[in-house]
Design an enzyme around this catalytic site. Structure first.
Site, short mmCIF file in Angstrom:
data_model
loop_
_atom_site.label_atom_id
_atom_site.label_comp_id
_atom_site.label_asym_id
_atom_site.label_seq_id
_atom_site.Cartn_x
_atom_site.Cartn_y
_atom_site.Cartn_z
CD1 TRP A 253 -6.82 2.88 -11.93
CD2 TRP A 253 -8.01 1.82 -13.71
NE1 TRP A 253 -7.50 3.17 -11.02
CE2 TRP A 253 -8.31 3.12 -12.67
CE3 TRP A 253 -8.69 2.09 -14.43
CZ2 TRP A 253 -10.24 3.28 -12.18
CZ3 TRP A 253 -10.04 2.89 -14.73
CH2 TRP A 253 -10.79 2.79 -13.34
CB CYS A 289 -10.75 4.65 -6.71
SG CYS A 289 -9.05 5.47 -5.87
CG HIS A 348 -11.46 1.50 -4.68
ND1 HIS A 348 -11.35 1.98 -5.27
CD2 HIS A 348 -12.64 1.04 -4.59
CE1 HIS A 348 -12.35 2.16 -5.95
NE2 HIS A 348 -13.50 2.03 -5.45
CG ASP A 371 -16.71 1.75 -6.37
OD1 ASP A 371 -16.70 3.04 -6.89
OD2 ASP A 371 -16.03 1.41 -5.47
CE1 TYR A 534 -5.78 3.41 -7.20
CE2 TYR A 534 -4.44 4.14 -8.93
CZ TYR A 534 -5.59 3.89 -8.23
OH TYR A 534 -6.59 4.82 -8.61
#
Length: 622
Positions: A253, A289, A348, A371, A534
């Site tokens: 990220w 993600c 997400h 997840d 984000y």
């Protein structure tokens, strides 16, 4: 004298000859009966790919006719490095007169000289994976076992078409979407500006099934647990990310992607999974993600578990199991950055998968949230779920797996705390509708967006929703959060006109303060505008201000703040074939792209991918 010599021929009955297997025909071609009846005809290649709980056919070519009165025969299937009968990884399949459900059995259904045709029944709870097949024979002359031929290995999958399989799904349209559809849509952006990108799942592509089984094998979990979809999903959730087990995708990220591929450049799972297997299990760089979710959908659908990618807008990341999203201030209402570890992501993306949950109380089967993005550990490993979304909806966070984290993602309150002089904190404000909006997935049978927020939470502000929030909170690290009511005679509402800020444009915030008490109030309004990723992680502060405001009794006071936006983005473009498309021949295509920003784009790169056509190709436009 004449010597007379006589020769005698000793006749041995055929039934007394040693019985051996000369060849095995698994009837495994793509368009053969087995693959068609097992809904596996779209998988690449001519391996035998079957779904558990169904029968399949095979021919055995023997060294002589089979005589049931004196001969015996059984099949053996082995999976894993240490096959064991007791653990279900070494399966012995006997010949029987009549097949019964829920058990491994085989029946002779046709004879043709030395050849026999078998109908083989598998258990609906069988371990999935790659099985080695051998045939053992026993005749009056002794025993024999066929030589293992890798070309006759059997791939066993979960079976959503079998009522006795825990992944059974009764709706045909949903099975076509959540198991057989190899192209999907992933949603991103903000709740006011929801974008969609096409994702090529490619679960039937060449080499993808073996790559998915390779992921399972790399997990070093025992194959004896691969019959339970709850366990398999948990393994896949851990293996798609890389922090603690060298899984498929390495997250990044930072905005710096040297030595790898930018997460926004991926448009499908095929190249990622193939590269992971080709490189011997080295994580593929890089993902975020939506990449983790897209690859998870591919693997689960490939293995036979109905699944879908799900996007949650204003998605909370609870770091301390409080089941609230907490913001801390000091005595002067200045942010305490080292305590503010919770965050709210613009969006997400995770997954839903479909299965019964016999390990939970009745009523908690159906869609389960999972997840694969590495955020928090679960039992020491970066993974999350499967968690019943029925349990999440009702705040039953005591039901496994990882329900508290997912509940907080979709329905936590955002609570503001101020430090007192003695070091304790007092709750000064809460936002009850800050988290979990426009939860989205691709609709069945179309490219439309389907809002499934109602599956994850009761309507905001209803008594049922508030009960769920307070029920969940009692099982968190701050169980007294809702024990006493907080007086809120001063309310603040922040709004934006229209759809909100557009990419590359300016935005104007409208802040309205109201005094609901019967007395005048003097307040200090602390405002801060910050640039965030984000994921909700702070990048930089744009504007910070403090302003005293006088509010009369039962009065409202409006004010405005102007701020500026700047973005980097990716977008799915329209690609249209030119002329007729013929298998095996080159073709042309036109790519259409509209720049949505009021400025020139620089460094534009097209990533072109087509299922069954080619791997990802980069075209630099400049």
């Amino acid at each position: 004298m004449v010597d007379i010599k006589m020769a005698f021929l000793h006749y041995i009955p055929v039934s007394e000859l040693l019985l051996t297997v000369r060849s095995i025909d698994l009837m495994k071609t793509k368009m053969g009966l087995n693959r068609l009846e097992h809904h596996t005809d779209r998988y690449y290649g001519d391996d035998l790919i079957i779904r558990r709980g169904n029968t399949f056919m095979m021919w055995l070519d023997l060294s002589r006719p089979y005589y049931p009165n004196t001969d015996r025969l059984h099949l053996e299937l082995k999976t894993g490095s240490l096959p064991t009968v007791a653990k279900g990884t070494h399966v012995i399949i006997p010949l029987v007169e009549e097949l019964e459900d829920d058990r491994w059995e085989a029946k002779i259904v046709k004879r043709d000289g030395n050849r026999i045709k078998l109908s083989v029944n598998s258990q609906p709870t069988a371990m999935i994976g790659r099985y080695q097949l051998t045939v053992a024979t026993h005749s009056p002359k002794g025993k024999a076992t066929s030589t293992h031929d890798p070309g006759n290995d059997i791939r066993m999958l979960f079976n959503p078409w079998c009522e006795d399989d825990t992944v059974y799904m009764d709706d045909e349209d949903e099975k076509n979407e959540y198991v057989l559809n190899d192209v999907g849509r992933l949603y991103y952006g903000t709740e006011k500006q929801i974008g969609a990108r096409t994702w090529n799942y490619g679960q039937f592509d060449e080499g993808i099934l073996d790559a998915c089984l390779y992921v399972l094998e790399k997990s070093v979990t025992p194959p004896s647990g691969w019959g339970d979809p709850v366990n398999v999903v948990r393994v896949i959730s851990a293996m798609i990310n890389s922090p603690d087990d060298c899984g498929v995708v390495e997250g990044n990220w930072s905005g710096k992607y040297v030595g790898g591929t930018s997460p926004t450049a991926w448009s499908g799972s095929v190249d990622i999974l193939k590269k992971y297997q080709k490189d011997g299990g080295i994580p593929v760089r890089y993902g975020q993600c939506w990449v983790f979710s897209g690859v998870t959908t591919t693997v689960l659908r490939c293995l036979g578990i109905p699944s879908r990618s799900v996007s949650n807008f204003n998605s909370a990341h609870d770091t301390d199991v409080s089941l609230t999203t907490d913001v801390y201030f000091n005595e002067n209402l200045e942010s305490i950055d080292h305590l503010n570890t919770d965050s709210i992501w613009n969006f997400h993306v995770w997954n839903d998968c479909w299965m019964a949950r016999p390990d939970l109380p009745p009523g908690h089967g159906g869609w389960q949230a999972v997840d694969s993005t590495p955020q928090e550990t679960s039992q020491g490993t970066f993974r999350c779920g499967p968690a019943s979304i029925t349990a999440i909806r009702n705040g039953q966070v005591f039901l496994k797996h990882d329900s508290p984290f997912i509940f907080a993602e979709v329905n936590s309150d955002k609570i503001y705390w101020q430090r007192n002089l003695d070091g304790t904190f007092t709750q000064i404000h809460s936002e009850k509708n800050a988290v979990g909006h426009c939860i989205s997935t691709k609709a069945v049978g179309s490219d439309e967006r389907n809002d499934i927020t109602h599956l994850y939470k009761h309507p905001e502000g209803t008594e049922e929703e508030r009960i769920a929030v307070e029920t969940a909170s009692r099982y968190g690290s701050k169980p007294d959060t809702y024990s006493s009511p907080i007086a809120e005679d001063i309310s603040i509402e922040v709004t934006m006109d229209g759809e909100g800020p557009r990419m590359g444009g300016d935005a104007e915030l409208n802040i309205v303060m109201r005094n609901a008490s019967s007395l005048p109030r003097t307040i200090n309004l602390h405002s801060q505008v910050a640039v965030m990723y984000y994921t909700g992680v702070l990048k930089a502060t744009v504007k910070k201000d403090e302003k005293p405001v006088e509010l009369l009794a039962n009065e409202g006071e409006p004010m405005n703040i102007l701020y500026y936006t700047s973005v980097t983005f990716s977008q799915t473009v329209l690609c249209i074939p030119v002329g007729e498309a013929v298998v095996g021949k080159k073709m042309a295509a036109e790519i259409f792209f509209t720049n949505p920003l009021p400025r020139t784009l620089k460094g534009v790169v097209f990533h072109v991918e087509g299922l069954g056509l080619q791997s990802v190709r980069q075209i630099a436009v400049g």
